[in-house]
Design a protein around this motif. Structure first.
Motif, PDB file in Angstrom:
ATOM      1  N   ILE A 287       0.834  -1.205   0.000  1.00  0.00           N
ATOM      2  CA  ILE A 287       0.000   0.000   0.000  1.00  0.00           C
ATOM      3  C   ILE A 287       0.875   1.265   0.000  1.00  0.00           C
ATOM      4  O   ILE A 287       0.552   2.266  -0.625  1.00  0.00           O
ATOM      5  N   GLY A 288       2.010   1.178   0.723  1.00  0.00           N
ATOM      6  CA  GLY A 288       2.914   2.329   0.780  1.00  0.00           C
ATOM      7  C   GLY A 288       3.506   2.678  -0.578  1.00  0.00           C
ATOM      8  O   GLY A 288       3.644   3.849  -0.939  1.00  0.00           O
ATOM      9  N   VAL A 289       3.849   1.646  -1.364  1.00  0.00           N
ATOM     10  CA  VAL A 289       4.455   1.903  -2.683  1.00  0.00           C
ATOM     11  C   VAL A 289       3.362   2.185  -3.719  1.00  0.00           C
ATOM     12  O   VAL A 289       3.532   3.039  -4.591  1.00  0.00           O
ATOM     13  N   PHE A 290       2.267   1.458  -3.626  1.00  0.00           N
ATOM     14  CA  PHE A 290       1.166   1.627  -4.595  1.00  0.00           C
ATOM     15  C   PHE A 290      -0.136   1.958  -3.862  1.00  0.00           C
ATOM     16  O   PHE A 290      -0.963   1.063  -3.633  1.00  0.00           O
ATOM     17  N   PRO A 291      -0.349   3.218  -3.473  1.00  0.00           N
ATOM     18  CA  PRO A 291      -1.548   3.557  -2.689  1.00  0.00           C
ATOM     19  C   PRO A 291      -2.854   3.164  -3.380  1.00  0.00           C
ATOM     20  O   PRO A 291      -3.832   2.847  -2.711  1.00  0.00           O
ATOM     21  N   ASP A 292      -2.880   3.110  -4.702  1.00  0.00           N
ATOM     22  CA  ASP A 292      -4.111   2.769  -5.423  1.00  0.00           C
ATOM     23  C   ASP A 292      -4.488   1.296  -5.293  1.00  0.00           C
ATOM     24  O   ASP A 292      -5.541   0.863  -5.741  1.00  0.00           O
ATOM     25  N   THR A 293      -3.623   0.500  -4.674  1.00  0.00           N
ATOM     26  CA  THR A 293      -3.859  -0.946  -4.600  1.00  0.00           C
ATOM     27  C   THR A 293      -4.858  -1.321  -3.507  1.00  0.00           C
ATOM     28  O   THR A 293      -5.421  -2.400  -3.519  1.00  0.00           O
ATOM     29  N   ARG A 294      -5.094  -0.411  -2.549  1.00  0.00           N
ATOM     30  CA  ARG A 294      -5.886  -0.718  -1.360  1.00  0.00           C
ATOM     31  C   ARG A 294      -7.183  -1.477  -1.648  1.00  0.00           C
ATOM     32  O   ARG A 294      -7.515  -2.428  -0.972  1.00  0.00           O
ATOM     33  N   TRP A 295      -7.916  -1.070  -2.661  1.00  0.00           N
ATOM     34  CA  TRP A 295      -9.224  -1.670  -2.923  1.00  0.00           C
ATOM     35  C   TRP A 295      -9.247  -2.582  -4.148  1.00  0.00           C
ATOM     36  O   TRP A 295     -10.283  -2.962  -4.633  1.00  0.00           O
ATOM     37  N   LYS A 296      -8.089  -2.889  -4.693  1.00  0.00           N
ATOM     38  CA  LYS A 296      -8.082  -3.717  -5.907  1.00  0.00           C
ATOM     39  C   LYS A 296      -7.413  -5.050  -5.618  1.00  0.00           C
ATOM     40  O   LYS A 296      -6.181  -5.163  -5.666  1.00  0.00           O
ATOM     41  N   ILE A 297      -8.256  -6.045  -5.327  1.00  0.00           N
ATOM     42  CA  ILE A 297      -7.741  -7.332  -4.873  1.00  0.00           C
ATOM     43  C   ILE A 297      -6.754  -7.966  -5.866  1.00  0.00           C
ATOM     44  O   ILE A 297      -5.673  -8.395  -5.483  1.00  0.00           O
ATOM     45  N   ASN A 298      -7.121  -8.008  -7.166  1.00  0.00           N
ATOM     46  CA  ASN A 298      -6.246  -8.704  -8.117  1.00  0.00           C
ATOM     47  C   ASN A 298      -4.895  -8.002  -8.247  1.00  0.00           C
ATOM     48  O   ASN A 298      -3.840  -8.636  -8.269  1.00  0.00           O
ATOM     49  N   LEU A 299      -4.921  -6.672  -8.268  1.00  0.00           N
ATOM     50  CA  LEU A 299      -3.672  -5.914  -8.347  1.00  0.00           C
ATOM     51  C   LEU A 299      -2.870  -6.086  -7.064  1.00  0.00           C
ATOM     52  O   LEU A 299      -1.647  -6.176  -7.089  1.00  0.00           O
ATOM     53  N   TYR A 300      -3.589  -6.131  -5.932  1.00  0.00           N
ATOM     54  CA  TYR A 300      -2.909  -6.285  -4.650  1.00  0.00           C
ATOM     55  C   TYR A 300      -2.041  -7.540  -4.657  1.00  0.00           C
ATOM     56  O   TYR A 300      -0.879  -7.516  -4.261  1.00  0.00           O
ATOM     57  N   TYR A 301      -2.601  -8.655  -5.150  1.00  0.00           N
ATOM     58  CA  TYR A 301      -1.836  -9.896  -5.148  1.00  0.00           C
ATOM     59  C   TYR A 301      -0.641  -9.844  -6.080  1.00  0.00           C
ATOM     60  O   TYR A 301       0.458 -10.267  -5.745  1.00  0.00           O
ATOM     61  N   LEU A 302      -0.848  -9.291  -7.289  1.00  0.00           N
ATOM     62  CA  LEU A 302       0.277  -9.163  -8.229  1.00  0.00           C
ATOM     63  C   LEU A 302       1.402  -8.343  -7.599  1.00  0.00           C
ATOM     64  O   LEU A 302       2.575  -8.674  -7.702  1.00  0.00           O
ATOM     65  N   ARG A 303       1.000  -7.266  -6.947  1.00  0.00           N
ATOM     66  CA  ARG A 303       2.008  -6.356  -6.396  1.00  0.00           C
ATOM     67  C   ARG A 303       2.665  -6.894  -5.125  1.00  0.00           C
ATOM     68  O   ARG A 303       3.789  -6.538  -4.807  1.00  0.00           O
ATOM     69  N   LYS A 304       1.943  -7.750  -4.422  1.00  0.00           N
ATOM     70  CA  LYS A 304       2.530  -8.410  -3.259  1.00  0.00           C
ATOM     71  C   LYS A 304       3.740  -9.235  -3.719  1.00  0.00           C
ATOM     72  O   LYS A 304       4.802  -9.199  -3.122  1.00  0.00           O
ATOM     73  N   TYR A 305       3.572  -9.956  -4.813  1.00  0.00           N
ATOM     74  CA  TYR A 305       4.683 -10.742  -5.353  1.00  0.00           C
ATOM     75  C   TYR A 305       5.803  -9.833  -5.848  1.00  0.00           C
ATOM     76  O   TYR A 305       6.985 -10.134  -5.697  1.00  0.00           O
ATOM     77  N   LEU A 306       5.413  -8.730  -6.445  1.00  0.00           N
ATOM     78  CA  LEU A 306       6.412  -7.780  -6.947  1.00  0.00           C
ATOM     79  C   LEU A 306       7.259  -7.244  -5.788  1.00  0.00           C
ATOM     80  O   LEU A 306       8.492  -7.286  -5.829  1.00  0.00           O
ATOM     81  N   ILE A 307       6.579  -6.783  -4.728  1.00  0.00           N
ATOM     82  CA  ILE A 307       7.296  -6.240  -3.566  1.00  0.00           C
ATOM     83  C   ILE A 307       8.171  -7.328  -2.946  1.00  0.00           C
ATOM     84  O   ILE A 307       9.287  -7.080  -2.508  1.00  0.00           O
ATOM     85  N   PHE A 308       7.653  -8.550  -2.943  1.00  0.00           N
ATOM     86  CA  PHE A 308       8.416  -9.651  -2.381  1.00  0.00           C
ATOM     87  C   PHE A 308       9.762  -9.823  -3.098  1.00  0.00           C
ATOM     88  O   PHE A 308      10.801 -10.037  -2.468  1.00  0.00           O
TER      89      PHE A 308
END
Ligand SMILES: [Zn+2]
Length: 333
Positions: A287-308
């Motif tokens: 959420i800190g890097v991509f604030p727009d991700t908060r409410w977008k479940i599919n993007l949240y998961y993609l970006r979780k892997y990215l941050i990882f």
């Protein structure tokens, strides 16, 4: 769920054809629509990334049917930019029914031939943040079902040839192999000096990606930046990305590589900044890097892997402290 689709078979230059499809709605956009490239001359035909049964194979068979393939081409081969399902699945059809030989990078041969190894590369063996990232046996079944629904079934295939930096995959026109690790450790790009074409695989994902497309534990920020610097030096007029539209024009392409380098570096720096401010969670970083991700479940998961993937890199370079506190994984530097 209805899938609004656009599909196309486009001649890129005298020997090259692009097979492409795209989901129109926002929901399906995130699932990715891989590109396939056909190259041919009077006797030989090759496909770079056979990709999905659901779309790419159907388009291929619209372009050439089985009889035309058997009658017209004495040499038939496939090259894989990397091991992921969306780029390889229809390879088993090409091998079984159309007698194509499959080539991949040495590092990814085993994963292409064995789906369990592919799963391990994608979801298993996380050295850090195990609890947050590991996929359970039940969800693995769901992943398999989803993959089959989106792109078709996995059947084992045989890689009969491995490719490395400097190899020539196709003679006329000459297609050279360039190792571009990033998205996966064995990722390959293909360069055609005469036509000034680069087929980049997922080094460039222009559909969903910001910066480098890093979506598994073997994705590497550092290797990716080196790969971008390497392809930036080539004389390219046409860029065919792993996903998304083709890009034309030397200057535009160069600027695009530079933009991706800059985006990747700034994501890296932002994560460091967040970690240095206070201990945080993986979710906090996403959420800190991509604030727009908060409410977008599919993007949240993609970006979780990215941050990882970035955390893996930071951990290698300067170490991370990872603590379990009240059921939360706290990360600090
Ligand atoms: Zn991929």
């Amino acid at each position: 769920m209805s899938l609004k689709l656009s599909e196309s078979i486009t001649k890129i230059s005298s020997n090259f054809i692009l097979l492409k499809y795209k989901h129109q709605s926002k929901v399906e956009r995130g699932i990715g629509s891989p590109n396939s490239v056909i190259v041919e001359n009077n006797e030989e035909i090759a496909v770079i990334d056979p990709a999905s049964w659901t779309h790419n194979l159907k388009l291929f068979l619209k372009y050439k049917n089985k009889e035309q393939i058997q009658e017209n081409y004495s040499v038939r081969k496939i090259a894989l930019t990397h091991e992921h399902w969306d780029h390889i699945l229809a390879g088993s059809y090409f091998q079984e029914k159309l007698d194509f030989e499959i080539s991949s990078s040495e590092l990814e041969k085993e994963a292409v031939e064995d789906e369990e190894i592919l799963f391990k590369h994608m979801f298993g063996d996380y050295p850090i943040l195990e609890r947050e990232m590991r996929i359970s046996t039940i969800s693995k079944k769901v992943v398999k079902k989803t993959i089959t629904w989106m792109w078709g079934p996995y059947y084992s295939m045989k890689v009969s040839n491995t490719l490395k930096e400097g190899d020539t995959f196709f003679d006329e026109p000459q297609i050279k192999v360039i190792e571009t690790p990033s998205h996966t450790s064995g990722s390959l790009s293909f360069y055609v000096p005469t036509d000034k074409i680069l087929i980049s695989g997922d080094l460039m994902d222009l559909e969903t990606g910001v910066g480098l497309d890093l979506n598994n534990p073997y994705s590497s920020v550092e290797a990716g930046l080196r790969s971008l610097e390497k392809v930036k030096k080539l004389d390219i007029e046409i860029l065919i990305p792993g996903h998304g539209e083709i890009v034309k024009g030397k200057e535009t392409i160069k600027k695009l590589f530079e933009k991706r380098i800059q985006e990747t570096t700034s994501i890296y720096n932002k994560i460091i900044e967040l970690l240095e401010t206070r201990p945080t969670t993986l979710r906090g970083l996403v959420i800190g890097v991509f604030p727009d991700t908060r409410w977008k479940i599919n993007l949240y998961y993609l970006r979780k892997y990215l941050i990882f993937a970035y955390l893996n890199e930071i951990n290698k370079k300067r170490g991370l402290n990872i603590e379990q506190k009240l059921n939360k994984t706290q990360i600090s530097i």
